[in-house]
Scaffold this active site. Structure first.
Site, short mmCIF file in Angstrom:
data_model
loop_
_atom_site.label_atom_id
_atom_site.label_comp_id
_atom_site.label_asym_id
_atom_site.label_seq_id
_atom_site.Cartn_x
_atom_site.Cartn_y
_atom_site.Cartn_z
N SER A 242 2.89 11.59 -9.52
CA SER A 242 1.61 12.25 -9.18
C SER A 242 1.11 11.84 -7.80
CB SER A 242 0.55 11.99 -10.24
OG SER A 242 0.00 10.71 -10.13
N THR B 31 4.75 8.96 -15.00
CA THR B 31 5.47 7.87 -15.67
C THR B 31 5.97 8.25 -17.05
OG1 THR B 31 4.27 6.17 -14.49
CG2 THR B 31 5.21 5.53 -16.59
N THR C 231 -0.51 9.08 -14.04
CA THR C 231 -1.89 8.57 -14.16
C THR C 231 -2.53 8.28 -12.81
OG1 THR C 231 -1.22 6.25 -14.33
CG2 THR C 231 -1.40 7.49 -16.39
N ASP C 232 -1.71 8.06 -11.76
CA ASP C 232 -2.28 7.59 -10.49
C ASP C 232 -3.26 8.58 -9.87
OD1 ASP C 232 -0.92 5.23 -10.70
OD2 ASP C 232 0.67 5.76 -9.29
N1 ASP Z 1 3.13 6.64 -10.18
C1 ASP Z 1 2.99 7.26 -11.49
C2 ASP Z 1 2.40 8.64 -11.32
O1 ASP Z 1 1.22 8.73 -11.07
C3 ASP Z 1 2.12 6.41 -12.34
C4 ASP Z 1 1.82 6.94 -13.72
O2 ASP Z 1 2.15 8.03 -14.11
O3 ASP Z 1 1.23 6.18 -14.49
O4 ASP Z 1 3.11 9.61 -11.42
#
Ligand code: ASP
Length: 306
Positions: free
Chosen positions: A54, A12, A85-86
């Protein structure tokens, strides 16, 4: 001044809006333009390893990160990975287990909002990783929302809040104040030679217990070498699933029990439902998280060490 390799992988914090939702678009060079103060903290080289959500990061991508760090280890004082973050907890756990006896920092960070948008957490999180490198930390950890969390204890507990991660069953490694002051907590120094542990075994399945789970599922799981059962509370198997469990273990699958509870440990000696599962050969995962267990099975290093 510390010399840092900044490894951009997407997530993100590197996203921009597209017709189909957020999509990683910014390079490592783009990200650093949002941190003008960085040159007072560290000197930085950039590696744009990939640019993906991710959700799409695989074990092969994670292995690529570990191999890059291993190859460049002597050339840098520390490594920063920007990441979604995922699945940050899975990457942090696998790097923790692959990069053994590490006496330099490998810090992962991500954000809930893209860098440069109003109220984004990306600038703070990214800048904090450089501050933690400058502070002299060593080890594999995530740096998010002012917390330094050991790589194998990280769990994402919120998909919206700006403070989405917790250190499960382990104290924080340190904190970072809003003014950038880093507080590192005492940590043992490293003994042993730095080494890269390869991924050996990818035959893993995670089964979540739900009330009324059809016992037939067990007959489909014997294709896996390792099955992690996420159960309830202190751990145990309902009596009507015991035959399935017994057959699965007899067929050679290693079965581990973890818990849906976020903290505390599995204890298969506490209740009869747990004792029966243990007597059939199920192995308690104690206080290991699922990400930590998966990573340590991948590396063939699953032990009681937390
Ligand atoms: N879907 C995103 C990822 O994991 C969410 C994030 O980065 O917070 O790449």
């Amino acid at each position: 001044m510390k010399h840092v390799l900044f490894i951009a992988t997407g997530g993100t914090l590197a996203c921009r809006q597209s017709e189909n939702g957020l999509i990683p678009a910014l390079t490592g060079e783009d990200l650093l333009t949002f941190l003008p103060g960085i040159s007072t903290l560290c000197t930085v080289a950039i590696e744009n390893l990939f640019s993906i959500d991710s959700t799409d990061v695989t074990t092969a991508h994670r292995t690529q990160m570990a191999e890059l760090i291993f190859k460049e280890y002597a050339n840098y004082d520390g490594f920063i990975i920007s990441h979604g973050t995922d699945t940050l907890s899975h990457t942090a756990a696998l790097l923790y287990h692959m990069l053994r006896n590490i006496d330099k920092p490998v810090l992962l960070t991500g954000a809930q909002k893209p860098i440069g948008v109003p109220n984004s957490d990306a600038e703070r999180n990214l800048l904090d990783t450089f501050r933690v490198i400058a502070s002299g930390y060593h080890g594999v950890a995530a740096v998010v929302h002012g917390r330094i969390i050991r790589g194998n204890h990280l769990v994402k507990v919120d998909c919206e809040d700006m403070d989405p991660f917790r250190s499960i069953n382990a104290p924080l490694e340190g904190t970072i104040d809003l003014d950038g002051t880093v507080h590192l907590y005492p940590k043992a120094s490293v003994s042993g030679t730095f080494k890269l542990v390869p991924v050996k075994d990818t035959s893993i399945f995670v089964l979540k217990l739900i009330p009324g789970l059809n016992p037939d599922i067990f007959s489909m799981l014997s294709a896996y070498s390792h099955v992690i059962i996420e159960g309830y509370g202190s751990g145990g198997i309902p009596v009507y699933l015991e035959n399935g469990l017994k057959t699965l273990i007899e067929q050679g699958t290693q079965v581990y029990i973890t818990t849906e509870c976020l903290s505390g440990s599995v204890d298969l000696t506490k209740y009869a439902v747990g004792c029966r599962a243990a007597s059939l050969g199920a192995i308690s995962l104690g206080s290991h998280t699922i990400a930590d267990t998966v990573a340590s099975i991948l590396c063939g290093t699953l032990t009681d060490e937390t």
